[in-house]
Design an enzyme around this catalytic site. Structure first.
Site, PDB file in Angstrom:
ATOM      1  N   LEU A 139     -31.048  -9.758 102.403  1.00  0.00           N
ATOM      2  CA  LEU A 139     -30.451 -10.578 103.541  1.00  0.00           C
ATOM      3  C   LEU A 139     -30.237 -11.857 102.577  1.00  0.00           C
ATOM      4  O   LEU A 139     -30.866 -12.277 101.595  1.00  0.00           O
ATOM      5  CB  LEU A 139     -31.897 -11.031 104.276  1.00  0.00           C
ATOM      6  CG  LEU A 139     -32.407 -10.047 105.513  1.00  0.00           C
ATOM      7  CD1 LEU A 139     -33.658 -10.476 106.069  1.00  0.00           C
ATOM      8  CD2 LEU A 139     -31.323  -9.808 106.254  1.00  0.00           C
ATOM      9  N   ASP A 140     -29.430 -12.760 103.270  1.00  0.00           N
ATOM     10  CA  ASP A 140     -29.148 -13.984 102.402  1.00  0.00           C
ATOM     11  C   ASP A 140     -30.116 -14.916 102.167  1.00  0.00           C
ATOM     12  O   ASP A 140     -31.202 -14.703 102.997  1.00  0.00           O
ATOM     13  CB  ASP A 140     -28.029 -14.809 103.209  1.00  0.00           C
ATOM     14  CG  ASP A 140     -26.531 -14.184 103.662  1.00  0.00           C
ATOM     15  OD1 ASP A 140     -26.443 -13.262 102.719  1.00  0.00           O
ATOM     16  OD2 ASP A 140     -25.906 -14.249 104.387  1.00  0.00           O
TER      17      ASP A 140
END
Ligand code: URA
Length: 239
Positions: free
Chosen positions: A103-104
């Site tokens: 996930l960013d």
């Protein structure tokens, strides 16, 4: 050989403090003998470890659900930023842990952390088409055209083609979308919206397959996955 308390924590019996209490109170046996010292070492593969008479079905690997907060990176180590491994509670820390999928830094929500490479490969393989659902808050409104573009398969400016994805307006708020994708290209959801002229201002992953983020798990917190939780990842696929 590993400390008995550590083995029990790794199997989801309780936190380090809880299992130490249970060991000291005589609830735990190793090969039939009550062990009251948490630091005693056991061989989880070969010794028969039981809690209140129930024999442990030992699993070699660990599978952790994290509610990832913003501000930490999905990596095992990083020179600049705190990683999702850095913020794990001590009782879950062990060698070889990594986030299964990224996930960013600013994305929150469901992240699986494991030391089981085969499992991660199966979950992430594009061939398996495991659905991932996100709630995206946007800086503008979703239109019928946006939904249609997602359905048809977005093509990024560099020519990269996305598989058809589902987009629904979330909670009757046209500036919020429930997105379902079955692949994991870099910054995929953000880029899909950018292709439609919208910017994502907040992104949260809420499910992988049929495994949903536990609503009782606060941001930054973790819990171990049971075998049935793990199976939910691979059942009920839409594609
Ligand atoms: N898509 C994104 O753009 N970012 C994420 O973190 C996950 C999916």
């Amino acid at each position: 050989m590993e400390r008995l308390d550590k083995i029990l924590v790794s199997q989801g019996i309780g936190s380090r403090r809880e299992v130490q209490k249970r060991i000291k109170s005589g609830e735990v046996t190793v090969n039939g003998e009550i062990i009251r010292k948490p630091e005693v070492k056991a061989d989880a593969d070969n010794d028969e470890i039981a809690v209140l008479g129930k024999v442990l079905n030992y699993s070699k690997h660990i599978y952790i659900m994290m509610n990832k907060p913003a501000g930490v990176v999905s990596a095992s180590n990083d020179n600049h930023d705190k990683t999702v491994i850095d913020i794990l509670p001590d009782e879950y820390k062990r060698k070889g842990l990594f986030p299964a999928g990224r996930l960013d830094k600013d994305t929150e929500g469901l992240l699986i952390i494991t030391d089981d490479g085969d499992f991660a490969h199966k979950m992430l393989s594009p061939k398996k088409h495991v659905d991932k659902q996100y709630i995206a808050q946007l800086d503008g409104e979703i239109t019928e055209e946006t939904i249609k573009k997602f359905e048809e398969g977005i093509v990024f400016a560099d020519g990269t083609k996305c598989l058809p994805a589902s987009l629904e307006i979330y909670n009757n708020d046209k500036k919020a979308g429930l997105v379902t994708i079955c692949e994991g290209k870099f910054h995929q959801v953000k880029k899909m919206f950018i292709s439609c002229g919208l910017n994502v201002v907040h992104l949260e992953r809420i499910s992988i397959g049929n495994l949903y983020l536990d609503g009782n798990l606060h941001r930054g917190c973790c819990k171990l996955l049971s075998n049935s939780d793990k199976m939910l990842i691979f059942v009920g696929k839409l594609h």
